[in-house]
Write a protein that holds these residues in place. Structure first.
Motif, PDB file in Angstrom:
ATOM      1  N   SER A 234       0.786  -1.362   0.075  1.00 18.92           N
ATOM      2  CA  SER A 234       0.096   0.022  -0.299  1.00 18.92           C
ATOM      3  C   SER A 234       0.752   1.220   0.089  1.00 18.92           C
ATOM      4  O   SER A 234       1.870   1.232   1.160  1.00 18.92           O
ATOM      5  CB  SER A 234      -0.769   0.278   1.331  1.00 18.92           C
ATOM      6  OG  SER A 234       0.096  -0.069   2.407  1.00 18.92           O
ATOM      7  N   THR A 236       0.123   4.613   1.576  1.00 18.13           N
ATOM      8  CA  THR A 236      -0.163   5.843   1.862  1.00 18.13           C
ATOM      9  C   THR A 236      -0.104   7.259   1.651  1.00 18.13           C
ATOM     10  O   THR A 236      -1.031   8.710   2.632  1.00 18.13           O
ATOM     11  CB  THR A 236      -0.616   5.972   3.494  1.00 18.13           C
ATOM     12  OG1 THR A 236       1.130   4.933   4.498  1.00 18.13           O
ATOM     13  CG2 THR A 236      -1.256   4.411   3.713  1.00 18.13           C
ATOM     14  N   GLY A 238      -1.538   9.758  -0.295  1.00 17.67           N
ATOM     15  CA  GLY A 238      -2.530  10.314  -0.152  1.00 17.67           C
ATOM     16  C   GLY A 238      -3.577  10.915   0.799  1.00 17.67           C
ATOM     17  O   GLY A 238      -4.361  11.443   0.495  1.00 17.67           O
ATOM     18  N   GLY A 239      -2.961  10.064   1.772  1.00 15.56           N
ATOM     19  CA  GLY A 239      -3.250  10.351   3.334  1.00 15.56           C
ATOM     20  C   GLY A 239      -3.580  11.799   2.914  1.00 15.56           C
ATOM     21  O   GLY A 239      -3.102  12.961   4.050  1.00 15.56           O
ATOM     22  N   CYS A 246      -3.181   7.114  -3.473  1.00 12.79           N
ATOM     23  CA  CYS A 246      -3.071   5.923  -1.987  1.00 12.79           C
ATOM     24  C   CYS A 246      -3.976   5.081  -2.466  1.00 12.79           C
ATOM     25  O   CYS A 246      -5.187   5.016  -2.689  1.00 12.79           O
ATOM     26  CB  CYS A 246      -4.545   7.607  -1.020  1.00 12.79           C
ATOM     27  SG  CYS A 246      -4.849   6.836  -0.271  1.00 12.79           S
ATOM     28  N   HIS A 247      -3.415   3.961  -2.585  1.00 14.39           N
ATOM     29  CA  HIS A 247      -3.691   2.032  -3.301  1.00 14.39           C
ATOM     30  C   HIS A 247      -3.306   0.962  -2.491  1.00 14.39           C
ATOM     31  O   HIS A 247      -2.115   1.789  -1.782  1.00 14.39           O
ATOM     32  CB  HIS A 247      -3.944   2.918  -4.750  1.00 14.39           C
ATOM     33  CG  HIS A 247      -2.022   3.524  -5.105  1.00 14.39           C
ATOM     34  ND1 HIS A 247      -2.773   4.127  -5.899  1.00 14.39           N
ATOM     35  CD2 HIS A 247      -1.071   2.963  -5.185  1.00 14.39           C
ATOM     36  CE1 HIS A 247      -1.261   4.413  -6.866  1.00 14.39           C
ATOM     37  NE2 HIS A 247      -0.645   3.425  -5.547  1.00 14.39           N
ATOM     38  N   LYS A 269      -7.991   6.286  -3.157  1.00 10.38           N
ATOM     39  CA  LYS A 269      -8.715   8.103  -3.076  1.00 10.38           C
ATOM     40  C   LYS A 269      -9.615   8.473  -2.928  1.00 10.38           C
ATOM     41  O   LYS A 269      -9.339   9.555  -2.324  1.00 10.38           O
ATOM     42  CB  LYS A 269      -7.194   8.545  -4.197  1.00 10.38           C
ATOM     43  CG  LYS A 269      -7.470   9.792  -4.515  1.00 10.38           C
ATOM     44  CD  LYS A 269      -6.752  10.928  -5.599  1.00 10.38           C
ATOM     45  CE  LYS A 269      -5.286   9.910  -5.268  1.00 10.38           C
ATOM     46  NZ  LYS A 269      -4.179  11.029  -6.627  1.00 10.38           N
ATOM     47  N   VAL A 273      -8.458   5.942   3.012  1.00  8.11           N
ATOM     48  CA  VAL A 273      -6.709   5.809   3.714  1.00  8.11           C
ATOM     49  C   VAL A 273      -6.055   4.008   3.485  1.00  8.11           C
ATOM     50  O   VAL A 273      -7.139   3.485   4.455  1.00  8.11           O
ATOM     51  CB  VAL A 273      -5.681   6.084   3.670  1.00  8.11           C
ATOM     52  CG1 VAL A 273      -3.882   5.730   4.241  1.00  8.11           C
ATOM     53  CG2 VAL A 273      -5.668   7.879   3.509  1.00  8.11           C
ATOM     54  N   ASP A 275      -3.871   1.165   5.002  1.00  2.13           N
ATOM     55  CA  ASP A 275      -2.736   1.247   5.898  1.00  2.13           C
ATOM     56  C   ASP A 275      -2.509  -0.589   5.873  1.00  2.13           C
ATOM     57  O   ASP A 275      -1.792  -0.619   4.692  1.00  2.13           O
ATOM     58  CB  ASP A 275      -3.478   1.998   7.506  1.00  2.13           C
ATOM     59  CG  ASP A 275      -1.634   1.950   8.128  1.00  2.13           C
ATOM     60  OD1 ASP A 275      -0.897   1.638   7.656  1.00  2.13           O
ATOM     61  OD2 ASP A 275      -1.956   3.078   9.176  1.00  2.13           O
TER      62      ASP A 275
END
Length: 351
Positions: A234, A236, A238-239, A246-247, A269, A273, A275
């Motif tokens: 993953s 993160t 894009g948080g 965010c993928h 996205k 998110v 994690d």
């Protein structure tokens, strides 16, 4: 596409209690407004589950979702330790690792000075591997209790702040190094980034580290498919940043550990998110999903990225783990708490 809401009201509800429960559920769709520390009467299956694929219903069973403990500041990194019949998990800002015992449900402190440890796993010998923010290293707890530093520097420079770790079938150790632990003192300490935010692989034969992937904004959770031929990671970054990734990406894994064929499998996205996550024995991905109050959840996807189900929770979800004596208990960390429920699924084989 939007998720369909699961309907739990059936023709078999004939009692006044059942009708009242149905009305309560209508006001609280996912049963989140409950006494999480008590034993309230519940309609089964737990209304916190939202089904997206009818074929997945058999995986849910009829167990309630329970809050096992609350009292942390940010819980993370759960790992089941079969030999000790316990779950270990991090309380990062409180600088400790907690222990939940399956024998009596007792919570205790496993490590009161964890160096702001985050993610954990166990290796093929059952030893605990940990990602430490404060010391910026990956460590292994030996059977005699001593600590071995597996990696704290690369190319002569300190790691950022290792985050999550897995062990492959060949014994190679893979971990992510996004650097959240050096952004400030809450989960580590503030420091400059001296290395890119890489994903690393430590070779099982030589112990030498190499960069497995170097094109992530914030590499975070990672897990292998049941056959070990795919690796999911993953991102993160894009948080809070809609212009950043965010993928979860999927990679093909060669025999020598080389990654290829990167593709976005799950894109969060739009509303969350992703994690930490785990893969079950059927190849499904059970993902933490952090967003607003209605989005905080565990979301399950097939190996092709198809949404299967959502388990709604009242706190921000960080990570999860399959454990328990039969391996079918899903432990969930997030916010201040530790949650659990039984499911008809078990983890993919570990290395």
């Amino acid at each position: 596409m939007p998720f369909a809401r699961r309907t739990f009201v059936g023709a078999s509800i004939v009692s006044a209690a059942g009708l009242l429960a149905g009305r309560a559920m209508a006001a609280d769709r996912f049963g989140l407004d409950r006494d999480w520390n008590g034993q309230p009467a519940m309609v089964m299956p737990d209304p916190a589950w939202e089904l997206h694929d009818p074929a997945f219903e058999g995986r849910l069973g009829n167990a309630m979702v329970e809050r096992l403990w609350s009292g942390g500041r940010w819980t993370e990194g759960p790992v089941w330790m079969p030999a000790s019949r316990c779950l270990l998990f991090s309380d990062i800002p409180n600088n400790r690792v907690m222990r939940w015992s399956a024998d009596d449900g007792h919570i205790s402190i496993y490590d009161a000075q964890s160096n702001n440890a985050n993610g954990h796993t166990r290796d093929r010998e059952g030893r605990l591997l940990s990602c430490e923010h404060e010391t910026r290293r990956v460590t292994r707890r030996e059977h005699d209790g001593s600590l071995t530093i597996l990696l704290d520097r690369f190319d002569g420079k300190p790691l950022n702040a290792p985050n999550d770790v897995v062990v492959a079938a060949d014994g190679a150790i893979w971990f992510t190094d996004p650097g959240y632990g050096i952004l400030g003192p809450y989960e580590g300490h503030k420091a400059a980034f001296e290395l890119p935010t890489n994903v690393y692989r430590i070779a099982p034969d030589t112990g030498k580290a190499s960069v497995a992937a170097g094109d992530f904004g914030r590499p975070n959770g990672l897990a292998f498919s049941p056959d070990g031929k795919r690796l999911y990671i993953s991102d993160t970054a894009g948080g809070g940043h809609p212009d950043k990734p965010c993928h979860v990406r999927a990679f093909d894994v060669a025999a020598d550990g080389t990654l290829s064929g990167s593709s976005v499998l799950i894109d969060g996205k739009r509303d969350g998110v992703i994690d930490g996550f785990r893969v079950d024995s059927d190849g499904n991905l059970w993902c933490s999903w952090a967003g607003n109050a209605e989005q905080n959840s565990v979301r399950v996807f097939s190996s092709s990225g198809k949404p299967l189900a959502t388990l709604h929770l009242p706190e921000t979800v960080s990570n999860l783990e399959f454990g328990g004596p039969k391996g079918n208990r899903l432990f969930i960390t997030g916010g201040h708490s530790l949650y659990a429920t039984y499911v008809n699924a078990v983890a993919a084989p570990r290395g």
